[in-house]
Structure formats: structure tokens, C-alpha cells
Write a protein that holds these residues in place. Sequence first.
Motif, PDB file in Angstrom:
ATOM      1  N   ASN A 172       0.804  -1.212   0.000  1.00 43.61           N
ATOM      2  CA  ASN A 172       0.000   0.000   0.000  1.00 43.61           C
ATOM      3  C   ASN A 172       0.838   1.263   0.000  1.00 43.61           C
ATOM      4  OD1 ASN A 172      -2.398  -1.393  -0.087  1.00 43.61           O
ATOM      5  ND2 ASN A 172      -2.668  -1.401   2.128  1.00 43.61           N
ATOM      6  N   GLN A 173       2.142   1.148   0.170  1.00 45.42           N
ATOM      7  CA  GLN A 173       3.013   2.315   0.159  1.00 45.42           C
ATOM      8  C   GLN A 173       3.363   2.754  -1.253  1.00 45.42           C
ATOM      9  OE1 GLN A 173       6.307   1.145   2.622  1.00 45.42           O
ATOM     10  NE2 GLN A 173       5.168   1.438   4.512  1.00 45.42           N
ATOM     11  N   THR A 174       3.047   1.939  -2.241  1.00 47.42           N
ATOM     12  CA  THR A 174       3.333   2.291  -3.637  1.00 47.42           C
ATOM     13  C   THR A 174       2.073   2.112  -4.487  1.00 47.42           C
ATOM     14  OG1 THR A 174       4.014   0.036  -4.200  1.00 47.42           O
ATOM     15  CG2 THR A 174       5.750   1.551  -3.450  1.00 47.42           C
ATOM     16  N   PHE A 175       2.127   2.663  -5.679  1.00 43.68           N
ATOM     17  CA  PHE A 175       1.062   2.469  -6.657  1.00 43.68           C
ATOM     18  C   PHE A 175       1.703   2.415  -8.039  1.00 43.68           C
ATOM     19  CE2 PHE A 175       1.830   6.919  -6.921  1.00 43.68           C
ATOM     20  CZ  PHE A 175       1.500   7.289  -8.217  1.00 43.68           C
ATOM     21  N   GLU A 176       0.990   1.819  -8.976  1.00 47.66           N
ATOM     22  CA  GLU A 176       1.446   1.764 -10.365  1.00 47.66           C
ATOM     23  C   GLU A 176       0.735   2.852 -11.155  1.00 47.66           C
ATOM     24  OE1 GLU A 176       0.506  -2.216 -11.582  1.00 47.66           O
ATOM     25  OE2 GLU A 176       2.393  -2.987 -10.774  1.00 47.66           O
ATOM     26  N   LEU A 177       1.459   3.458 -12.095  1.00 47.98           N
ATOM     27  CA  LEU A 177       0.896   4.526 -12.914  1.00 47.98           C
ATOM     28  C   LEU A 177       0.963   4.159 -14.386  1.00 47.98           C
ATOM     29  CD1 LEU A 177      -0.228   7.445 -13.162  1.00 47.98           C
ATOM     30  CD2 LEU A 177       2.154   8.201 -13.354  1.00 47.98           C
ATOM     31  N   ALA A 178      -0.187   4.253 -15.043  1.00 43.73           N
ATOM     32  CA  ALA A 178      -0.268   4.122 -16.500  1.00 43.73           C
ATOM     33  C   ALA A 178      -0.870   5.420 -17.021  1.00 43.73           C
ATOM     34  CB  ALA A 178      -1.131   2.932 -16.888  1.00 43.73           C
ATOM     35  N   VAL A 212      12.498  14.168 -11.105  1.00 42.92           N
ATOM     36  CA  VAL A 212      11.735  14.548 -12.302  1.00 42.92           C
ATOM     37  C   VAL A 212      12.348  13.773 -13.455  1.00 42.92           C
ATOM     38  CG1 VAL A 212      11.033  16.434 -13.822  1.00 42.92           C
ATOM     39  CG2 VAL A 212      11.346  16.862 -11.384  1.00 42.92           C
ATOM     40  N   ASP A 213      11.502  13.065 -14.203  1.00 42.08           N
ATOM     41  CA  ASP A 213      12.025  12.372 -15.368  1.00 42.08           C
ATOM     42  C   ASP A 213      11.023  12.376 -16.513  1.00 42.08           C
ATOM     43  OD1 ASP A 213      11.908   9.752 -13.123  1.00 42.08           O
ATOM     44  OD2 ASP A 213      10.411   9.893 -14.692  1.00 42.08           O
ATOM     45  N   GLY A 214      11.547  12.259 -17.698  1.00 47.16           N
ATOM     46  CA  GLY A 214      10.755  12.220 -18.915  1.00 47.16           C
ATOM     47  C   GLY A 214      11.708  11.954 -20.074  1.00 47.16           C
ATOM     48  N   TRP A 215      11.322  11.591 -21.083  1.00 43.04           N
ATOM     49  CA  TRP A 215       9.981  11.595 -21.640  1.00 43.04           C
ATOM     50  C   TRP A 215       9.485  10.168 -21.821  1.00 43.04           C
ATOM     51  CZ3 TRP A 215       7.614  16.086 -21.621  1.00 43.04           C
ATOM     52  CH2 TRP A 215       8.358  17.243 -21.694  1.00 43.04           C
ATOM     53  N   TYR A 216       8.249   9.924 -21.408  1.00 38.66           N
ATOM     54  CA  TYR A 216       7.591   8.650 -21.662  1.00 38.66           C
ATOM     55  C   TYR A 216       6.700   8.855 -22.872  1.00 38.66           C
ATOM     56  CZ  TYR A 216       9.021   7.675 -16.853  1.00 38.66           C
ATOM     57  OH  TYR A 216       9.741   7.501 -15.705  1.00 38.66           O
ATOM     58  N   ALA A 217       6.906   8.078 -23.919  1.00 37.10           N
ATOM     59  CA  ALA A 217       6.074   8.183 -25.125  1.00 37.10           C
ATOM     60  C   ALA A 217       4.721   7.536 -24.855  1.00 37.10           C
ATOM     61  CB  ALA A 217       6.762   7.492 -26.295  1.00 37.10           C
ATOM     62  N   ASP A 274       1.664   9.292  -2.128  1.00 39.87           N
ATOM     63  CA  ASP A 274       0.323   9.381  -2.647  1.00 39.87           C
ATOM     64  C   ASP A 274       0.181  10.537  -3.623  1.00 39.87           C
ATOM     65  OD1 ASP A 274       0.640  11.391  -0.810  1.00 39.87           O
ATOM     66  OD2 ASP A 274      -1.296  11.168   0.086  1.00 39.87           O
ATOM     67  N   THR A 275       1.320  11.143  -3.970  1.00 40.26           N
ATOM     68  CA  THR A 275       1.289  12.338  -4.802  1.00 40.26           C
ATOM     69  C   THR A 275       2.337  12.248  -5.906  1.00 40.26           C
ATOM     70  OG1 THR A 275       0.663  13.635  -2.864  1.00 40.26           O
ATOM     71  CG2 THR A 275       1.532  14.850  -4.720  1.00 40.26           C
ATOM     72  N   VAL A 276       1.938  12.617  -7.106  1.00 40.94           N
ATOM     73  CA  VAL A 276       2.855  12.815  -8.224  1.00 40.94           C
ATOM     74  C   VAL A 276       2.421  14.085  -8.956  1.00 40.94           C
ATOM     75  CG1 VAL A 276       3.481  10.378  -8.559  1.00 40.94           C
ATOM     76  CG2 VAL A 276       1.513  11.312  -9.762  1.00 40.94           C
ATOM     77  N   PHE A 279       4.250  21.732 -13.406  1.00 43.46           N
ATOM     78  CA  PHE A 279       3.729  20.377 -13.314  1.00 43.46           C
ATOM     79  C   PHE A 279       2.450  20.403 -12.493  1.00 43.46           C
ATOM     80  CE2 PHE A 279       7.742  19.424 -14.964  1.00 43.46           C
ATOM     81  CZ  PHE A 279       7.894  18.072 -15.206  1.00 43.46           C
ATOM     82  N   ARG A 280       1.470  19.615 -12.915  1.00 42.35           N
ATOM     83  CA  ARG A 280       0.162  19.583 -12.253  1.00 42.35           C
ATOM     84  C   ARG A 280       0.083  18.406 -11.278  1.00 42.35           C
ATOM     85  NH1 ARG A 280      -5.683  19.867 -15.285  1.00 42.35           N
ATOM     86  NH2 ARG A 280      -6.893  20.183 -13.395  1.00 42.35           N
ATOM     87  N   LEU A 281      -0.584  18.632 -10.164  1.00 43.25           N
ATOM     88  CA  LEU A 281      -0.723  17.649  -9.088  1.00 43.25           C
ATOM     89  C   LEU A 281      -1.717  16.543  -9.437  1.00 43.25           C
ATOM     90  CD1 LEU A 281      -0.398  16.851  -6.001  1.00 43.25           C
ATOM     91  CD2 LEU A 281      -2.326  18.388  -5.593  1.00 43.25           C
ATOM     92  N   ILE A 282      -1.344  15.299  -9.094  1.00 38.00           N
ATOM     93  CA  ILE A 282      -2.268  14.164  -9.081  1.00 38.00           C
ATOM     94  C   ILE A 282      -2.169  13.559  -7.683  1.00 38.00           C
ATOM     95  CG2 ILE A 282      -2.847  11.875  -9.969  1.00 38.00           C
ATOM     96  CD1 ILE A 282      -1.387  12.562 -12.535  1.00 38.00           C
ATOM     97  N   THR A 283      -3.295  13.457  -6.992  1.00 37.76           N
ATOM     98  CA  THR A 283      -3.338  12.795  -5.687  1.00 37.76           C
ATOM     99  C   THR A 283      -3.935  11.411  -5.886  1.00 37.76           C
ATOM    100  OG1 THR A 283      -3.615  14.912  -4.567  1.00 37.76           O
ATOM    101  CG2 THR A 283      -4.196  12.942  -3.324  1.00 37.76           C
ATOM    102  N   VAL A 284      -3.228  10.398  -5.422  1.00 35.81           N
ATOM    103  CA  VAL A 284      -3.628   9.005  -5.629  1.00 35.81           C
ATOM    104  C   VAL A 284      -4.346   8.503  -4.376  1.00 35.81           C
ATOM    105  CG1 VAL A 284      -2.801   6.695  -6.179  1.00 35.81           C
ATOM    106  CG2 VAL A 284      -1.628   8.702  -7.112  1.00 35.81           C
ATOM    107  N   PRO A 285      -5.593   8.042  -4.508  1.00 31.86           N
ATOM    108  CA  PRO A 285      -6.314   7.508  -3.346  1.00 31.86           C
ATOM    109  C   PRO A 285      -5.559   6.330  -2.711  1.00 31.86           C
ATOM    110  CG  PRO A 285      -7.809   7.824  -5.192  1.00 31.86           C
ATOM    111  CD  PRO A 285      -6.415   8.033  -5.725  1.00 31.86           C
ATOM    112  N   SER A 286      -5.611   6.237  -1.395  1.00 34.43           N
ATOM    113  CA  SER A 286      -4.844   5.214  -0.676  1.00 34.43           C
ATOM    114  C   SER A 286      -5.291   3.787  -0.975  1.00 34.43           C
ATOM    115  CB  SER A 286      -4.908   5.465   0.834  1.00 34.43           C
ATOM    116  OG  SER A 286      -6.246   5.387   1.266  1.00 34.43           O
TER     117      SER A 286
END
Length: 152
Positions: free
Chosen positions: A30-36, A61-66, A81-83, A132-139
Motif C-alpha cells: 500500500n506504500q506504492t502504486f502503479e501509474l499508467a 523529475v524524469d521524462g519523456w515517456y512516449a 500518494d502524490t505525483v 507540473f500539475r498535481l495528481i493525488t492518488v487515493p490510498s
Amino acid sequence: MGALKLMVAAICGALILSFVGSARAEQKQNQTFELAVCNLSDFQGVFFALKHKQIAQKWMVDGWYAIPDGGCTFVGSFPRDTVYYYAESNDGATWGGMDADQAAQPECINHDQWFQQTASGPCSAGQASVKFRLITVPSNLPRLTFSLTGKR
């Protein structure tokens, strides 16, 4: 009778250790999440940059993901919980923080090549500062699929 008590105690001990081990594994999971990230926009050639925690308070900070046109890309697994994100397309569209967005954070990017750097550092030659814009990930969410949208 003594042997029976000893056996019951051993079984109870094993069950307790099993429960503690599975609780710790669940807590770590629960301390991590996957992002697509998906490109559901009308724009082509979208590339995605991400600001994320690497460990406790160290941000990268990293990029670029195609991101394929009309498709999705698995970006990675990150501490919750934040990216923050910023994206742009080959034909001029951008996604990120707006000027009035109090939660947006400026970071340096390199438009011409892959980059990976510590967050909040000064921009180097050839880099630009963007919000960069905030995304909050639900726990309770083990995987977040985030969609970039927009029309021409």
C-alpha cells in the motif's frame, strides 16, 4: 496433556507470525502504486514527464515517456500518494499546471532528450521551466490509469 498444550501454543504462534507477516506485506504494498498514462486526446506524438518521490522526501523529475496515439503506457511504480505531471505533443498541445493553479510546481525539463534529475534544482543550459500539475492518488488504489484528453 502437556504435549497438546505445547502443540496448540506452537500453532497459535505460527498463525500470529503468519498474520504479522501478511500485514507487513500488505502495508508495504500500500506504500506504492502503479501509474499508467493514456492519450485519449486528438493530439499525436504525446510525451509525458513526471515528478515523483524516489524515497521519503527525495523527489525526482524524469521524462519523456512516449504515450501512443489513442493508447496507454505503463510508466512505473512509485511511492504514494502524490505525483506531478507535464506533457506535450509534437503538434503543440501541452498538459500541466496553469498559472493560477496554487498546487502546480515549476520544474525543469529538456525538450530534446530523455532526462532524469533531482526535483527543484536550477535549470541547466538547454532546459526550460514548466509547471507540473498535481495528481493525488487515493490510498485504496493500487494502480492509477491517468488519461490525457483534449480536442483540436
